[in-house]
Structures are given as C-alpha cells and as structure tokens.
Motif scaffolding. Structure first.
Motif, PDB file in Angstrom:
ATOM      1  N   GLY A   1      -4.730   2.608  -1.245  1.00  0.00           N
ATOM      2  CA  GLY A   1      -5.847   1.619  -0.510  1.00  0.00           C
ATOM      3  C   GLY A   1      -7.426   1.498  -1.259  1.00  0.00           C
TER       4      GLY A   1
ATOM      5  N   ASN B   1       1.358   1.546  -1.097  1.00  0.00           N
ATOM      6  CA  ASN B   1       1.414   2.490  -0.482  1.00  0.00           C
ATOM      7  C   ASN B   1       1.887   2.606   1.561  1.00  0.00           C
ATOM      8  OD1 ASN B   1       1.820   5.395   0.589  1.00  0.00           O
ATOM      9  ND2 ASN B   1      -0.160   5.050   0.466  1.00  0.00           N
TER      10      ASN B   1
ATOM     11  N   ASP C   1       0.551   6.449   4.448  1.00  0.00           N
ATOM     12  CA  ASP C   1      -1.199   6.290   5.276  1.00  0.00           C
ATOM     13  C   ASP C   1      -1.131   5.633   6.894  1.00  0.00           C
ATOM     14  OD1 ASP C   1      -1.013   7.195   3.275  1.00  0.00           O
ATOM     15  OD2 ASP C   1      -2.757   5.877   2.659  1.00  0.00           O
TER      16      ASP C   1
ATOM     17  N   ASP D   1      -3.580   1.458   3.851  1.00  0.00           N
ATOM     18  CA  ASP D   1      -3.171   0.761   2.541  1.00  0.00           C
ATOM     19  C   ASP D   1      -3.175  -0.729   2.480  1.00  0.00           C
ATOM     20  OD1 ASP D   1      -4.179   3.276   2.317  1.00  0.00           O
ATOM     21  OD2 ASP D   1      -2.506   3.797   1.014  1.00  0.00           O
TER      22      ASP D   1
ATOM     23  N   SER E   1      -1.409   8.563  -2.812  1.00  0.00           N
ATOM     24  CA  SER E   1      -0.939   7.139  -2.767  1.00  0.00           C
ATOM     25  C   SER E   1       0.555   7.095  -4.192  1.00  0.00           C
ATOM     26  CB  SER E   1      -2.052   6.366  -3.226  1.00  0.00           C
ATOM     27  OG  SER E   1      -2.997   6.104  -2.471  1.00  0.00           O
TER      28      SER E   1
HETATM   29 CA    CA Z   1      -4.269   5.117   1.019  1.00  0.00          CA
END
Ligand code: CA
Ligand code: GDP
Length: 348
Positions: A14, A48, A51, A63, A228
């Motif tokens: 992110g 990613n 999450d 992200d 990540s």
């Molecule tokens: Ca993240």
C-alpha cells in the motif's frame, strides 16, 4: 524524437509502494519524456491482495486501492490511505445497527469503489479485470495487476484475545484476519506467524509472470517485506519468476536504522524471526546468486556502514537518502534504483 523507456515491473503493497511509484513515474517523465507530460516507459505493478477482506457484503482491496488512489490523485495525503475529502456517514449508520466489524475505516467515497468492484466480482468478472476497469477512472499511469485472481487472505496467529488458556495453562493460539490484527489491535498482539488462507489454490493473475519475465528492470519498493512483498512472493510461481528473469532485481529498504519509517513492519519481521534492520531484510530476500531474489539493494545513508554486510551476501548495495519526504526526494530514490539496476546489469 522520443527515447523508448524501460519496461519496469514493481511488486507493491500500500502506502510505501504507492508513494515510491509516484516518485518513479515523476522520474520517468523527466528521463524518458513522451512529449505529452508522461513517459515512454511502461510500468507494471503487481499489487498485494493478501490484505483484502470482505465486510458488510463488499470486497475491500486496501493495497490495490491505495496504489490506484495515490497515482490517480484521489488519496488522503495525510493518512496515506483512503479517499481525499472522505466522510463516514455509512460507517456511523452501520455502528448504530451494531453491525460488526466497527473498527475498519470504511469511508463513503471509498465504499463506492467497493460496491462497483463487488458487483463486477459477483457477476463473475475476475479481480484483475475489475481492477483494470476501476483504473479507467483513475488513470494511474501504470498497469496495476493484483497478484492473483483467487482469494488469498493473510491471517495472523496470536494468543487468543479473550485470554483463553489450554489445559496446560499456555495461551490458546487463534488465527485472526490481518486487518483485525493491524487495524483493530495496531499489531500490539504478539504474532506467532502468518497463514495465507487460500494460497494452495492461488495462481498468479494473467500478466503477472509475463511482466516479471519480460521486464527490463524489476523493482521492490520499500513495501512491507513480510505482509506485502512476502505475500506476493508466496503466490506459487512468482518467486520462481523473480529468480529466473533476465532483468536485474533491485530493492529499497523499508527499514532505516532499526525501525520502519511508518507502520508496524517490525512486528511482522519479529513474527517471522527476522531482525528489524536493512541488512536483515536484504538477507531475508537473499541474493539471486545464492537462491534469493535480489541483485541490488538501496539502504539509507544513515546505514552506510552496513553496505559491506549486504555486499558480502552477494547483493550490490548503495547508500542514498531513502526518506520519501516529498516528490523530488522520492523521484531521486527511483532514479537511484534505476542507476543501481544499470550497474548490476553491467556486471560481468
Ligand atoms: Ca497493506
Ligand atoms: P502498507 O500496505 O500500506 O503497509 O504499505 P507498504 O507495504 O507498501 O509499505 C509499508 C512500508 O513502507 C513500511 O514498512 C515503511 O517502513 C515503509 N515506508 C514508508 N515510508 C517510507 C519512506 O519514506 N522511506 C522508506 N525507506 N520506507 C518507507
């Protein structure tokens, strides 16, 4: 006459990933101008999705959205995530119903993204296509691909938050969703490890392996090395693609001295037994010459004395300022990463 720019592939989480990418695009526009304010380079971002979480009936991809909003000019700059000029009416109304979870910052503008995404997903459109459609609005200037179209969610093994004990008096271990650990508990519950639910069934999304294989340069931005980058590398086939690409692979340390620049990456590193230092993160990724994924590594100037340690691992290492304080500073980091890639490539 325009100079053709490089094809660059980046793996990103992110905030750290998104901010770095913004600097990269700024640098590329100056180094390889296309005459229309952008660059002739092609940047592919593998995002990613570990999450990701379903809540209140919608699919949230924090992200992917952070990258999309940051590069598209819609991010809340101070926060680093979520929408600019956000309001939280729906969140308050959900709380009035006692609807759980109540600890996630679900904003009204952001919710529109999740609604559009969820509608397409439930109609059978794969996440990679949905992401491309959402990006038509935001024009991020990169091709953003989720790591996988399959659902892979990071869960964290913690001592049961209710204090439950086993017969022998030791804490019961429970797996909670990464977002609950990160957002609700601010990573304060000691983690015993991470479990990637769904990983066995996951495949890289269309374009992921090709973008690594066909790149001129592969970059690891200063994203979280565990939840990540580590998650992306866990998708079957991606680590192997990183190992076998003919492109140089260079990374930027997310750790300066002994702490993450922001967030709780130290808690993630501790959970997998890796020290919080730029050298330990480089060793964790490993040199490509000895089974790992890195050819080059940038560390901050304050860590300059550890250049030799990473070099000894077989990773070409350079110390430069690594704080993304503003866009010019971030663009300079990106330029340093591309210089390092050239240097690694020129090596016999
Ligand atoms: Ca993240
Ligand atoms: P998240 O998914 O939002 O947590 O973001 P990422 O995984 O992409 O990035 C988080 C990492 O970015 C953290 O480990 C931070 O230490 C790192 N980071 C944030 N800002 C900076 C910065 O200015 N310089 C460096 N070197 N790392 C940073």
């Amino acid at each position: 006459m325009t100079t053709p720019g490089p094809r660059i592939t980046a793996l990103a989480g992110g905030i750290g990933g998104a901010r770095f990418l913004r600097g990269l695009l700024t640098h590329l526009a100056a180094a390889y101008p296309d005459g229309a304010g952008s660059s002739t380079a092609e940047v592919t971002v593998i995002g990613n999705t570990g999450d990701d979480i379903w809540m209140h009936g919608v699919k949230v991809c924090p992200d992917l959205d952070t990258v999309m909003y940051t590069l598209g000019g819609g991010i809340n700059e101070d926060q680093g995530w979520g929408r600019l000029d956000e309001t939280y009416t729906v969140k308050a109304e959900l709380a009035a119903y006692g609807a759980a979870p109540d600890w996630f910052g679900l904003g009204d503008r952001d919710l529109a993204t999740h609604l559009v995404r969820t509608r397409m997903l439930t109609a059978g459109v794969p996440l990679s296509e949905v992401t491309a459609r959402l990006c038509e609005r935001w024009n991020p200037g990169v091709r953003l691909i989720p790591m996988s179209d399959q659902r892979v969610e990071t869960h964290v093994l913690v001592d049961d938050p209710t204090g439950a004990l086993t017969d022998d008096g030791s804490p019961v271990h429970t797996a909670i969703h990464f977002q609950e650990w990160w957002v609700r508990y601010r990573a304060s519950l000691p983690a015993h490890g991470f479990v990637l639910m769904g990983l066995d069934e996951a495949r890289p999304a269309p374009g992921v392996l090709e973008s690594i294989r066909d790149a001129d340069i592969v970059v690891l931005p200063p994203s979280n090395p565990v939840v990540s980058i580590g998650t992306i590398l866990s998708v079957p086939g991606i680590r192997e693609a990183m190992r076998s690409t003919s492109a140089p692979v260079v990374g930027l340390a997310p750790i300066i001295a002994t702490a993450p620049v922001r967030g709780m990456a130290d808690a993630c590193l501790a959970a997998i037994g890796v020290e919080t230092s730029p050298t330990a993160v480089a060793a964790h990724y490993g040199a490509r010459s000895s089974g790992g994924i890195l050819d080059g590594w940038l560390i901050d100037t304050v860590d300059a004395e550890s250049v030799d340690c990473t070099e000894a691992l077989g990773i070409t290492t350079v110390a430069v300022p690594l704080l993304m304080t503003d866009l010019p500073a971030t663009a300079a980091m990106a330029a340093a990463a591309l210089d390092l890639a050239d240097r690694v490539k020129a090596r016999p």
